[in-house]
Design a protein around this motif. Structure first.
Motif, mmCIF file in Angstrom:
data_model
loop_
_atom_site.group_PDB
_atom_site.id
_atom_site.type_symbol
_atom_site.label_atom_id
_atom_site.label_comp_id
_atom_site.label_asym_id
_atom_site.label_seq_id
_atom_site.Cartn_x
_atom_site.Cartn_y
_atom_site.Cartn_z
ATOM 1 N N ALA A 49 54.384 40.713 14.562
ATOM 2 C CA ALA A 49 55.350 41.381 13.689
ATOM 3 C C ALA A 49 55.150 40.947 12.240
ATOM 4 C CB ALA A 49 56.771 41.078 14.143
ATOM 5 N N ASP A 50 54.895 39.662 12.027
ATOM 6 C CA ASP A 50 54.643 39.167 10.670
ATOM 7 C C ASP A 50 53.382 39.799 10.082
ATOM 8 O OD1 ASP A 50 56.897 37.579 10.893
ATOM 9 O OD2 ASP A 50 55.772 35.731 11.331
ATOM 10 N N SER A 51 52.343 39.920 10.907
ATOM 11 C CA SER A 51 51.098 40.523 10.436
ATOM 12 C C SER A 51 51.294 41.991 10.068
ATOM 13 C CB SER A 51 50.013 40.407 11.510
ATOM 14 O OG SER A 51 49.680 39.052 11.730
ATOM 15 N N VAL A 52 52.056 42.698 10.886
ATOM 16 C CA VAL A 52 52.330 44.106 10.586
ATOM 17 C C VAL A 52 53.146 44.217 9.306
ATOM 18 C CG1 VAL A 52 53.601 46.140 11.378
ATOM 19 C CG2 VAL A 52 52.114 44.905 12.962
ATOM 20 N N GLY A 53 54.122 43.342 9.151
ATOM 21 C CA GLY A 53 54.936 43.360 7.934
ATOM 22 C C GLY A 53 54.102 43.056 6.700
ATOM 23 N N ASP A 54 53.206 42.070 6.805
ATOM 24 C CA ASP A 54 52.329 41.743 5.674
ATOM 25 C C ASP A 54 51.407 42.909 5.342
ATOM 26 O OD1 ASP A 54 53.494 39.247 5.594
ATOM 27 O OD2 ASP A 54 51.828 38.225 6.636
ATOM 28 N N ALA A 55 50.878 43.551 6.386
ATOM 29 C CA ALA A 55 49.982 44.691 6.151
ATOM 30 C C ALA A 55 50.737 45.841 5.490
ATOM 31 C CB ALA A 55 49.358 45.153 7.466
#
Length: 102
Positions: free
Chosen positions: A71-77
């Motif tokens: 979820a953090d990676s998707v948010g950062d992307a």
């Protein structure tokens, strides 16, 4: 010399019958073991695993951590994509002003 039109002597297929009979018996024994087995078996199976709850908790924590990381990676992307769109819009606006001012 023998005449090719004369019937040949009949050969015995006892070897083939013996092999087929053996295979039938083997399949019957395997089926009895797999499906019938022991007549005294009541079918109840009890399995106890020591430390199983700790392993399940650890696995659940690992899955939760992995989901949070994803979820953090998707948010950062998504944030990076939004920043890129904003930069592109700013560049397009600057280019439009430059052409208007000329």
């Amino acid at each position: 010399m023998s005449d090719p039109r004369e019937p040949h002597e009949r050969s015995s297929n006892s070897t083939l019958a013996f092999i087929v009979g053996g295979l039938v018996v083997a399949v019957a024994v395997i089926a009895w073991i797999m499906y019938g087995g022991d007549a005294g078996d009541d079918g109840d199976i009890n399995v106890e695993v020591e430390g199983g709850s700790e392993a399940v908790e650890d696995a659940a924590d690992s899955v939760g951590d992995a989901a949070q990381d994803a979820a953090d990676s998707v948010g950062d992307a998504a944030q990076d994509a939004a920043d890129s769109v904003d930069d592109a819009a700013d560049d397009a606006g600057d280019a439009a002003e430059d052409t208007t001012n000329q």
